[in-house]
Design an enzyme around this catalytic site. Structure first.
Site, short mmCIF file in Angstrom:
data_model
loop_
_atom_site.label_atom_id
_atom_site.label_comp_id
_atom_site.label_asym_id
_atom_site.label_seq_id
_atom_site.Cartn_x
_atom_site.Cartn_y
_atom_site.Cartn_z
N ASP A 8 0.87 -1.17 0.00
CA ASP A 8 0.00 0.00 0.00
C ASP A 8 0.91 1.23 0.00
OD1 ASP A 8 -2.38 1.64 0.51
OD2 ASP A 8 -1.59 1.82 2.55
N ASP B 211 -0.30 5.18 0.97
CA ASP B 211 -0.60 6.20 1.98
C ASP B 211 -0.62 5.59 3.37
OD1 ASP B 211 -0.83 8.34 0.18
OD2 ASP B 211 -2.86 7.72 -0.34
#
Length: 290
Positions: free
Chosen positions: A37, A39
């Site tokens: 991922d 953020d």
């Protein structure tokens, strides 16, 4: 969008010879790819990055909106910037719902926010989280395939990678699933399924690195075992089902703190630790099938 996946063969797996089946099962039990991922996982982008960019965009658009740290934490309940604007409109500015051009206006506002965010990142204002650069380099050196599964825009990701690695993102990540490439965002599994398809790997051969419950839920729904590195916005979320939950990836002499799940057996999360967790996951999964 980068999608340098290995070619998909038309061979029916049921037609493999016994020795070929054994080799395939062995490959699945070994860690072949790590899917990150972005953020909150690669960098603490939310508080000092996306939130700031949203507020600056609001000002440019003549809006009196201001997303405080606490309010932004509430809006993180949904993934995707346009989706957060929509949630805010529905909750705090529902007079805007009557706009005939609402969808186009939201897209325009989000586009400007993304441009401001890229400028912030390129200025060096948002460094990577501890251990991220170290681990990515270890994976590259060992030949472990690396991919991205995120709702952040490709432009925002490109700026983050360029600012911190001085390389284009296509040089670091084999497959990049970002932005609106799938319609249903996390916690739906679609982005992980998209990435897995382009890696041409089964989920059991991969490991995801996430920071939030929606990310964990998306990866698990796609069948990918998941490591969680928490941050200030996600530390109190429910991470049941994660392989392991840690404070961050850590650095030598700056240890990561174990929180839940499989134990962290050394100071930082490195490739050996990932392989250990993945092997334990594979062994447990195989026993459950027997």
């Amino acid at each position: 969008m980068n999608a340098k996946a290995h070619p998909v063969t038309a061979t029916d797996p049921t037609e493999r010879k016994p020795s070929e089946k054994g080799a395939a099962e062995n490959n699945i039990s070994q860690l072949q790819a790590v899917i990150f991922d972005v953020d909150g996982t690669l960098a603490e982008t939310e508080l000092a990055g996306h939130r700031v960019a949203f507020n600056r965009a609001f000002k440019e658009f003549g809006l009196d909106w201001h997303w405080s740290a606490a309010l932004y934490g509430e809006l993180l309940a949904v993934t995707g910037g346009k989706e957060r604007i929509r949630l805010y409109v529905e909750t705090y500015a529902n007079q805007m719902l009557g706009r005939a051009d609402l969808d186009a206006w939201v897209a325009s506002l989000h586009q400007r926010k993304s441009e401001i965010y890229s400028e912030l990142v390129l200025s060096g204002a948002i460094p990577l989280r501890p251990g991220v650069a170290r681990l990515i380099q270890e994976l590259r050196t060992a030949g472990i395939r690396i991919a991205i599964a995120t709702t952040t825009t490709p432009a925002g990701l490109r700026s983050l990678i360029m600012a911190n690695f001085r390389h284009d993102m296509d040089m670091l990540f084999e497959v990049i699933g970002a932005g609106d490439i799938v319609a249903a965002k996390k916690p739906a599994p679609d982005i992980y399924q998209w990435v897995l398809g382009r890696l041409n790997l089964p989920p059991e051969a991969c490991l995801a690195v996430e920071d939030s419950y929606p990310g964990l839920a998306a990866a698990r729904a796609a069948g990918v075992p998941t490591l969680v590195t928490v941050n200030g916005y996600t530390a109190d979320q429910n991470f049941d089902g994660a392989l392991s939950v840690v404070s961050d990836l850590g650095e030598p002499n700056v240890p990561a703190n174990p929180i839940a799940g499989l134990p962290l057996t050394q100071e930082c999360v490195d490739l050996n630790q990932l392989r250990t967790w993945h092997r334990l996951y594979s062994e447990t999964s195989q026993r459950a099938v027997l």
